[in-house]
Design an enzyme around this catalytic site. Structure first.
Site, short mmCIF file in Angstrom:
data_model
loop_
_atom_site.label_atom_id
_atom_site.label_comp_id
_atom_site.label_asym_id
_atom_site.label_seq_id
_atom_site.Cartn_x
_atom_site.Cartn_y
_atom_site.Cartn_z
N THR A 116 1.08 -1.70 0.68
CA THR A 116 0.35 -0.32 -0.27
C THR A 116 0.83 1.58 0.11
OG1 THR A 116 -1.37 -1.16 1.71
CG2 THR A 116 -1.87 0.92 1.02
N HIS A 162 2.54 -5.33 -4.40
CA HIS A 162 1.37 -5.74 -4.08
C HIS A 162 0.43 -5.35 -4.67
CE1 HIS A 162 2.42 -7.90 -0.22
NE2 HIS A 162 3.31 -8.15 -0.83
N MET A 203 1.36 -2.95 4.10
CA MET A 203 0.28 -3.43 4.96
C MET A 203 0.55 -4.97 4.59
SD MET A 203 -3.66 -3.83 4.71
CE MET A 203 -3.76 -4.57 3.26
N ASP A 228 4.94 -8.85 4.61
CA ASP A 228 5.44 -9.70 3.95
C ASP A 228 6.24 -9.23 3.73
OD1 ASP A 228 6.36 -11.32 1.43
OD2 ASP A 228 4.65 -9.87 0.42
#
Length: 343
Positions: free
Chosen positions: A166, A191, A283, A286
């Site tokens: 994010t 992501h 967020m 990972d």
């Protein structure tokens, strides 16, 4: 309670979003507006914490409204986007202007996927409520191509690895535009959905001195090139003869993601002494475990600091694991990468 205002011209979409948001005990929909003019009045009277904003609407499109909103009354916005070739450049522009994140427009006829969709919407709304908003930027100001000196003497086998989620598309751009055109190869896992990764790579290629592309199976890592993981494949780096090569892996989700940063970082462990890895805004956690593995194998590691992260999740996890040797403001990351890979 996190107060949410839904802005969408479709009564059906407003109904679905209201239903999935209201399922969460910590979220409440305080209103829904069918166009930006109605939304403007509701923002004044209802003072929402987060807005979900459709891109295509009558009277005023979502991008124009977002631009006005971020200039006059900045607040967390989650875009409702069609995840298509046409929708992706507009959504990326929304992130550039200041939207925190985006979610797919719900598929109204897929009842069995609604619970998964609801969880995704709820998580993104919660994250947006806590996000650190970036200053408003026009796309013209953000699109200045970097003119940077080249000829820097870099270590011959250097590889730079970046992970983000994010807020990551804009953070990655801020790093890449500062890199000289002959910098060491950069591999990136962000992501992002499949169609968006190719649009993002093309957008970066127009903006940066380095050549940026969506990674393909078999790509040889070369200086002056950036390889971005496709939105539906894990990106790994393997040794093939004298070359380091990109491998795309269609395996299971890792940390609920594909591509996953941990997969990329884990694949780089055999070359760790030549690797500089950075975790940017995002967020979750990972990449933190993979970064620790890289550090223990001899890599140089860094994480973005809390003050400049839109969401200090992934970098924070790395810091808490003692996986990051340095914690840096975003504006200092490129200089760190250049210094750590120079002879």
């Amino acid at each position: 309670m996190i107060k949410v205002l839904i802005v969408d011209d479709s009564p059906l979409i407003r109904g679905i979003l209201t239903e999935v948001i209201q399922q969460a005990k910590d979220l409440t929909v305080v209103g829904s507006a069918e166009d930006p003019y109605q939304a403007r009045e509701m923002i004044k009277s209802l003072n929402p914490d987060v807005i979900t904003l459709d891109i295509e609407m009558p009277k005023m499109d979502g991008i124009s409204f977002l631009r006005n909103l971020m200039r006059l009354r900045p607040m967390p916005v989650v875009m409702i986007s069609t995840l298509t070739q046409q929708g992706s450049p507009i959504t990326l522009e929304a992130l550039e202007i200041g939207a925190v994140d985006f979610i797919a427009k719900p598929k109204v006829n897929v009842a069995e996927q609604l619970q998964h969709y609801a969880e995704s919407v709820q998580e993104k709304v919660r994250t947006a409520a806590t996000a650190r908003l970036r200053p408003y930027r026009t796309s013209e100001a953000a699109a200045q191509k970097a003119q940077l000196p080249s000829g820097q003497a870099f270590e011959r086998n250097s590889i730079i690895a970046i992970g983000a989620s994010t807020g990551g598309t804009e953070a990655i751009k801020e790093v890449l535009v500062q890199m000289p055109k002959d910098a060491p190869p950069i591999v990136i896992t962000q992501h992002i959905p499949p169609v968006f990764s190719s649009s993002f790579a093309m957008r970066m290629d127009k903006t940066c001195a380095m050549h940026v592309k969506e990674a393909e199976d078999g790509d040889i890592l070369e200086f002056g090139r950036v390889y971005i993981a496709p939105g539906d494949k894990h990106l790994k780096v393997v040794s093939k003869g004298l070359n380091k090569v990109c491998v795309l892996d269609d395996g299971e989700l890792v940390n609920r993601h594909k591509p996953a940063v941990d997969v990329l970082f884990d694949s780089l462990k055999p070359f760790a002494k030549s690797v500089t890895a950075v975790l940017l805004t995002g967020m979750g956690s990972d990449g933190a475990r993979g970064m620790l593995g890289l550090l223990e194998a001899g890599a140089k590691t860094a994480a973005q600091d809390e003050q400049t992260s839109v969401v200090w999740g992934m970098p924070k996890a790395a810091v808490e694991m003692n996986a990051a040797q340095k914690v840096l403001p975003l504006q200092s990351v490129a200089a760190h990468l250049i210094k750590s890979t120079s002879r």
